[in-house]
Structure formats: structure tokens, C-alpha cells
Scaffold this active site. Structure first.
Site, PDB file in Angstrom:
ATOM      1  N   HIS A   1      55.480  67.918  -6.874  1.00  0.00           N
ATOM      2  CA  HIS A   1      55.378  67.472  -8.266  1.00  0.00           C
ATOM      3  C   HIS A   1      56.591  67.976  -9.050  1.00  0.00           C
ATOM      4  CE1 HIS A   1      52.748  66.221 -11.837  1.00  0.00           C
ATOM      5  NE2 HIS A   1      53.911  66.614 -12.353  1.00  0.00           N
TER       6      HIS A   1
ATOM      7  N   HIS B   1      60.034  66.594 -11.764  1.00  0.00           N
ATOM      8  CA  HIS B   1      60.688  65.555 -12.570  1.00  0.00           C
ATOM      9  C   HIS B   1      62.169  65.917 -12.600  1.00  0.00           C
ATOM     10  CE1 HIS B   1      56.739  64.187 -13.883  1.00  0.00           C
ATOM     11  NE2 HIS B   1      56.431  65.455 -14.074  1.00  0.00           N
TER      12      HIS B   1
ATOM     13  N   LYS C   1      52.518  56.380 -10.088  1.00  0.00           N
ATOM     14  CA  LYS C   1      51.924  57.448 -10.882  1.00  0.00           C
ATOM     15  C   LYS C   1      51.238  56.832 -12.095  1.00  0.00           C
ATOM     16  CE  LYS C   1      51.754  61.709 -12.957  1.00  0.00           C
ATOM     17  NZ  LYS C   1      52.981  62.375 -13.406  1.00  0.00           N
TER      18      LYS C   1
ATOM     19  N   HIS D   1      47.859  61.789 -13.079  1.00  0.00           N
ATOM     20  CA  HIS D   1      47.870  62.946 -13.967  1.00  0.00           C
ATOM     21  C   HIS D   1      46.476  63.050 -14.585  1.00  0.00           C
ATOM     22  CE1 HIS D   1      49.341  65.140 -17.680  1.00  0.00           C
ATOM     23  NE2 HIS D   1      48.312  64.492 -18.171  1.00  0.00           N
TER      24      HIS D   1
ATOM     25  N   HIS E   1      47.720  68.314 -11.417  1.00  0.00           N
ATOM     26  CA  HIS E   1      47.244  69.351 -12.355  1.00  0.00           C
ATOM     27  C   HIS E   1      45.780  69.713 -12.078  1.00  0.00           C
ATOM     28  CE1 HIS E   1      50.960  68.119 -14.136  1.00  0.00           C
ATOM     29  NE2 HIS E   1      50.466  66.987 -14.586  1.00  0.00           N
TER      30      HIS E   1
ATOM     31  N   ASP F   1      56.211  70.935 -11.664  1.00  0.00           N
ATOM     32  CA  ASP F   1      56.216  70.211 -12.944  1.00  0.00           C
ATOM     33  C   ASP F   1      57.076  70.874 -14.012  1.00  0.00           C
ATOM     34  OD1 ASP F   1      55.437  68.056 -14.518  1.00  0.00           O
ATOM     35  OD2 ASP F   1      53.655  69.077 -15.300  1.00  0.00           O
TER      36      ASP F   1
HETATM   37 ZN   LIG Z   1      54.420  66.139 -14.264  1.00  0.00          ZN
END
Ligand SMILES: [Zn+2]
Length: 407
Positions: free
Chosen positions: A67, A69, A186, A227, A247, A319
Site C-alpha cells: 500500500h 502512493h 481501487k 479503502h 486500513h 500509505d
Molecule cells: Zn492509501
């Protein structure tokens, strides 16, 4: 970068971790053409091989962060759309190089990275982990991926998310991402921290919309990751056929049984809350978002513990945003509060590879797999802190049979 591409690499006298068994074998390992060609005692060196003596160093499969970005060059995600894409790309290249230096030879990007970034890495233009990308995340209007403040209707020029509403709208959006070669889709199935107008405890997308996205992904032999924070959001997503929950901080026991029933994965991202709380504002997180961090900070570790005891498949995720990317390995130390080191290592190797549909190819030191590995100067099964501090304890990173970093 020292090795000419294509030259075999022979690593002698390593202690090679069998992630499944949790044991070491003292062997040599030969990488040829990017793959692990042979391992065992006294492997013969091909004439043109580069030979290195690891002197008993501890060898693990290259790490996988499921996970990330890579384009989150600031914690103020809403501002990304106002930046030059070249500027964002330049910083993305830097962020990816630093991930590789921390031992991450593969990442799964769950909003932001696209086919261009993946191609640049694969061609060797960008030095960084292999990228399994999902393109832009799907968000409903006013959802976690909607970067607009309440006072504007205008969408930014670019966003990590694509706003799509209605069954037809989300089908089209999923098809757009899939046509670019996305490895997964996603969706934003609940509110989040770094979004200006939603509540963390909100659920997002109707069941019909979620099912439509899953339907589109499965038609293309891909999967959906969602998410989601609360049990309500997590359970809806699982019931719709989502394969990985991102998460999950506010889930409960009812979620655990659904994970098992659906053979789904959980990807906790605990380090980001710790980082957002302590450094978020300094790196651009807006005040309103910063105040939402507390809602999920303390519950994340108990959710992980509950999932671990319940037997849920767990993958490593972080994340992190902006200047906080440097804490990527701290997640090892945080998870080790509730899990034995070998299980945290599995999350970042074999189980993450399973999630990526790349088991046997990544996350293992077996012959035939990609020759991605890291060397540590001590035993991480005895001290997980070694993985949390790669600058001090990770003398070598090898990706596709090539030395990517050495100390
Ligand atoms: Zn994220």
C-alpha cells in the site's frame, strides 16, 4: 549501480531465509538473467559472474509494500492537481529510488501511479521498486477521493482519484483504468483522513456500485481493493467481492469471519497514522484532516491483533505521504508489538506476493523466482528492529539479479 545488466551474480555464504518455514539455509545463490537460477552449497561460478561473499549475512526476499502512493509527493493531496506533472514525476522518481534503498523491490500503488510510471521503472529509466499499479482510485462524489473543499464544484486538473457515480458510471471508470493495464481497481468504500469533506465513519458507494466494480475487475481477471475503516464499510466491501481491504482500523470480530469466508486480505497501514500525527502538518496535511487522525490511530493496532489471531491473511502496507515516506520501514517495528517477526516478514514477502497474484515469482528465494533480495547484518527473527533501520543494517539490496544498493 555497479553491475552491467545481464551479468550473473553469485552470492556466497549467505543465510537464506525460507519464509514459509521460518528457517535459514547456509547456501550460495546464483542469479542469471534476473532470476534465481540455482542455490545450494558450493555453486559453481559462471565465467563472467560477479561473485560476492556475504560472510554469513542474513538474506531475505526483496520486500514488498502493498500500500503505497508513489505520486504522493505532499500530504496535501488536493494540491497535486495544481502542480506540473513533470514536477510530480521528478519527485516520484526520487521517492521510488528511496524505497528501493530501503529494501522494497516491489510496491503495489493504490492510487496515483499509472502505466507510465510502471513502464519507466521496467525500462530502467526510473530507479525504484517494480510497480503494480491501479491507476486512479474510484471515488463517489464527496467521497475519500474527492479533493474538493465544500466551497467549490470544480474538479482539479489531475487527482489520484477518478470521481464516478452510479452503476454505469463506475463500470465506465473501472473500464478506463483496466484499459491502461491496471493490475487492480481501487475503490473508496468509506471516509478517510486525508479528504476534506467526508467523515471517517461514513460508508461510500452503494452495494450495487461496489458489485459492478468487482464484476468489471473480475471480467478482466483483475481484482478490487477497497479503502475502508469501519466494520460496516469493511463488511459491505467484502460482501461485494472485494479482495483486499486497505486500513480496516475500525473493524470488528464480524469482519474477521468474513475475511476468512471470502479468502480476502487485510492491508493495515499503521505507520502512516503515527507519522501524520507527529509530522503531518509540517508536510502539508490540512488542519481538518489532521484532526481526523486520532479517530483511527489507536484502534489500528488492536484491529491488526484481532485479524492476526483470527488467521486473516495480512500484507504489509504503509500509505505514507510527502516527506513522511522515510518512515516506510517503521511499520515492521509497530506490527511486531502484536505479531512474531516471521509473520511480519511474511506480510512483506510471501503473503504480499500472493495478494499481487505473483506467488512463487516474488517474495521468495526459491529457484525460478525474480532475483530480488536484501541482506541484513543480523537476524531479523531475533530483532525486527534491523528491518526498521535499513540505513544501518541492510548492506545490500539486489533487484532482478542486479546490485541496486550497497553500503
Ligand atoms: Zn492509501
Amino acid at each position: 549501480m555497479t553491475d552491467a545488466a545481464g551479468r550473473p551474480l553469485l552470492l556466497r555464504n549467505g543465510r537464506l531465509l525460507d519464509v514459509a518455514a521460518g528457517t535459514y539455509a547456509e547456501e550460495d545463490l546464483l542469479a542469471v538473467d534476473g532470476r534465481i537460477a540455482e542455490r545450494g552449497p558450493g555453486v559453481a561460478a559462471p565465467a563472467d559472474a560477479e561473485v560476492r561473499d556475504l560472510r554469513g549475512g542474513f538474506v531475505l526476499p526483496g520486500l514488498i509494500d502493498a500500500h503505497v502512493h508513489v505520486t504522493a509527493i505532499t500530504a496535501d493531496l488536493g494540491s497535486l492537481g495544481t502542480m506540473s506533472p513533470f514536477y510530480v514525476g521528478a519527485h516520484t522518481a526520487r521517492i521510488m529510488g528511496e524505497m528501493l534503498d530501503r529494501g522494497f523491490t516491489t510496491v503495489r500503488d493504490v492510487a496515483g501511479a499509472d502505466f507510465g510510471i510502471a513502464a519507466a521503472q521496467a525500462e530502467g529509466v526510473i530507479r525504484g521498486p517494480r510497480v503494480f499499479f491501479g491507476g486512479r482510485a474510484l471515488s463517489q462524489t464527496g467521497g475519500h477521493g474527492d479533493d474538493r473543499g465544500p466551497g467549490t464544484d470544480e474538479l482539479p486538473a489531475w487527482s489520484q482519484s477518478r470521481i464516478a457515480d452510479g452503476v454505469d458510471g463506475v463500470r465506465t471508470a473501472a473500464r478506463h483504468e483496466l484499459r491502461t493495464g491496471a493490475h487492480h481497481i481501487k475503490v473508496m468504500a468509506s471516509g478517510g483522513v486525508a479528504s476534506p469533506t467526508d467523515r471517517v465513519d461514513s460508508v461510500q458507494y452503494s452495494m450495487a456500485e461496489l458489485r459492478a466494480v468487482v464484476d468489471e475487475a473480475q471480467a478482466a481477471n483483475r481484482y478490487v481493493c477497497a479503502h475502508a475503516y469501519t466494520a460496516r464499510a469493511v463488511n459491505r466491501a467484502l460482501e461485494a467481492g472485494v479482495r483486499s481491504i486497505e486500513h480496516g482500523n475500525l473493524m470488528d470480530a464480524s469482519s474477521v469471519s468474513l475475511f476468512l469466508e471470502r479468502e480476502a486480505f487485510l492491508v493495515p497501514t499503521l505507520v502512516t497514522y503515527w507519522a501524520l500525527k507527529t509530522e503531518g502538518r509540517e508536510f502539508g496535511l490540512p488542519e481538518g484532516s489532521w484532526r481526523k487522525v486520532d479517530d483511527v490511530l489507536n484502534t489500528g493496532l488492536s484491529a491488526l491483533e484481532m485479524a492476526y489471531r483470527g488467521g486473516v491473511r495480512l500484507a504489509y502496507g504503509t500509505d505514507l505521504l510527502g516527506g513522511m515516506h522515510r518512515h516506510q520501514n517503521e511499520e515492521f517495528r509497530i506490527r511486531a508489538q502484536v505479531q512474531p517477526p516471521i509473520d511480519v516478514i511474511r506480510a512483506a514477502t510471501s503473503t504480499a506476493a500472493e495478494l499481487l497474484c505473483a506467488d512463487g515469482q516474488l517474495g521468495t528465494l526459491a529457484a525460478g523466482a525474480h532475483a530480488d533480495l536484501i541482506v541484513l547484518d543480523g537476524d531479523p527473527l531475533a530483532d525486527i528492529g534491523l528491518l526498521a533501520d535499513p540505513a544501518a543494517h541492510m548492506p545490500l539490496v539486489v533487484q532482478a539479479g542486479t546490485v541496486a544498493r550497497q553500503r
